[in-house]
Design a protein around this motif. Structure first.
Motif, PDB file in Angstrom:
ATOM      1  N   ASP A  90      86.630   2.440  95.467  1.00  0.00           N
ATOM      2  CA  ASP A  90      86.874   1.889  94.009  1.00  0.00           C
ATOM      3  C   ASP A  90      86.841   0.481  93.993  1.00  0.00           C
ATOM      4  O   ASP A  90      86.572  -0.011  93.047  1.00  0.00           O
ATOM      5  CB  ASP A  90      88.343   2.547  93.618  1.00  0.00           C
ATOM      6  CG  ASP A  90      88.193   4.071  93.547  1.00  0.00           C
ATOM      7  OD1 ASP A  90      87.003   4.571  93.639  1.00  0.00           O
ATOM      8  OD2 ASP A  90      89.272   4.604  93.437  1.00  0.00           O
ATOM      9  N   ALA A 145      84.736  -1.599  91.033  1.00  0.00           N
ATOM     10  CA  ALA A 145      85.378  -2.434  90.077  1.00  0.00           C
ATOM     11  C   ALA A 145      84.984  -3.789  90.123  1.00  0.00           C
ATOM     12  O   ALA A 145      84.805  -4.588  89.094  1.00  0.00           O
ATOM     13  CB  ALA A 145      87.073  -2.336  90.263  1.00  0.00           C
ATOM     14  N   SER A 146      84.919  -4.399  91.352  1.00  0.00           N
ATOM     15  CA  SER A 146      84.427  -5.990  91.628  1.00  0.00           C
ATOM     16  C   SER A 146      82.904  -5.922  91.050  1.00  0.00           C
ATOM     17  O   SER A 146      82.526  -7.142  90.413  1.00  0.00           O
ATOM     18  CB  SER A 146      84.535  -6.161  92.787  1.00  0.00           C
ATOM     19  OG  SER A 146      85.927  -6.215  93.264  1.00  0.00           O
ATOM     20  N   LYS A 178      82.910  -6.083  87.140  1.00  0.00           N
ATOM     21  CA  LYS A 178      83.530  -7.425  86.887  1.00  0.00           C
ATOM     22  C   LYS A 178      82.419  -8.364  86.896  1.00  0.00           C
ATOM     23  O   LYS A 178      82.148  -9.451  86.036  1.00  0.00           O
ATOM     24  CB  LYS A 178      84.665  -8.005  87.697  1.00  0.00           C
ATOM     25  CG  LYS A 178      85.829  -7.099  87.129  1.00  0.00           C
ATOM     26  CD  LYS A 178      86.990  -7.818  88.181  1.00  0.00           C
ATOM     27  CE  LYS A 178      88.199  -6.935  88.030  1.00  0.00           C
ATOM     28  NZ  LYS A 178      89.422  -7.442  89.129  1.00  0.00           N
TER      29      LYS A 178
END
Length: 251
Positions: free
Chosen positions: A128, A132-133, A136
């Motif tokens: 995860d 998520a990174s 971003k």
């Protein structure tokens, strides 16, 4: 066309270390690290940009990578490049991030060819934190100067970025794993990760060690996803000790 660069090519009798870049990397994004490491080792080096990156042939606009894109690089592209360049003796690999995963896959598939491997912040499964990174990073590419910074290193920056970003954020990629494939690795293996890695937890390299018993781990404090940029001196020292231990022990 594949962009490549030799380091210390005159050292023809010394071991060869092949550098495999990260998901947004290229020859130039390594900066001076390959030269510094090869000089410390007294070895030769080969740095190249995968298709779609650097000055290599860009990804066609309508081409979308499949979840096995790293397997294809490990099994097809890298062997073809080495054959074209006349590399006919066992070599060492050093891969970062996606390049680390490619190094693991290649070492497992071709155990007779790979003398040793060093992997920096590799991925063996999708976490995860990684997704998520990467999400971003997509936002930063669209809203900040990240695109212009990357454009210094890629002939077609959109080809490089979207090829990598689209597949990592594809729901079909969430089940990607190379946990079973890496069990076939036979060579010495050093797995390195920063304690502050924003793209993966320490389960990535500890998972390698559980499946490849000859693995040595290096967990670096004050270090994010790029040990060769965040802690270059510590990394060069560790790689030098590790590599020379096994080279000197060979008959």
């Amino acid at each position: 066309m594949i962009e490549y660069q030799w380091i210390n090519a005159e050292r023809a009798e010394q071991p060869l270390l092949v550098f495999l870049h990260e998901g947004l990397g290229s020859v130039s994004m390594w900066r001076d690290f390959p030269k510094r490491l090869c000089d410390a080792l007294g070895w030769r080096g080969l740095v190249y940009s995968r298709p779609g990156y650097g000055r290599s042939t860009p990804r066609p606009p309508d081409e979308r990578w499949a979840p096995d894109f790293m397997h294809r690089q490990a099994y097809d592209v890298l062997p073809a490049l080495l054959a074209e360049l006349g590399v006919d003796r066992p070599y060492w690999l050093l891969g970062h991030s996606d390049g680390g995963s490619i190094a693991l896959l290649h070492a497992a598939k071709f155990p007779q060819r790979v003398a040793g491997a060093i992997v920096l912040a590799p991925h063996i499964l999708v976490e995860d934190i990684s997704v998520a990174s990467i999400a971003k990073t997509r936002e930063a590419y669209l809203t900040t100067d990240l695109r212009s910074k990357l454009a210094r290193h890629h002939a077609d920056v959109d080809s490089a970025f979207w090829g990598w970003n689209d597949i990592w954020l594809d729901p079909a990629f969430r089940d990607w794993s190379i946990e079973n494939e890496i069990r076939d690795i036979a060579c010495p293996l050093l797995a390195v990760q920063g304690l502050d890695d924003e793209y993966g937890t320490l389960e990535q390299i500890r998972g390698i060690a559980r499946r490849v018993p000859q693995t040595r781990l290096l967990e670096l404090p004050d270090c994010g996803h790029s040990p060769h940029r965040d802690r270059p001196d510590a990394l060069i020292s560790a790689v030098s000790t590790f590599a020379h231990t096994f080279v000197l022990s060979q008959p």
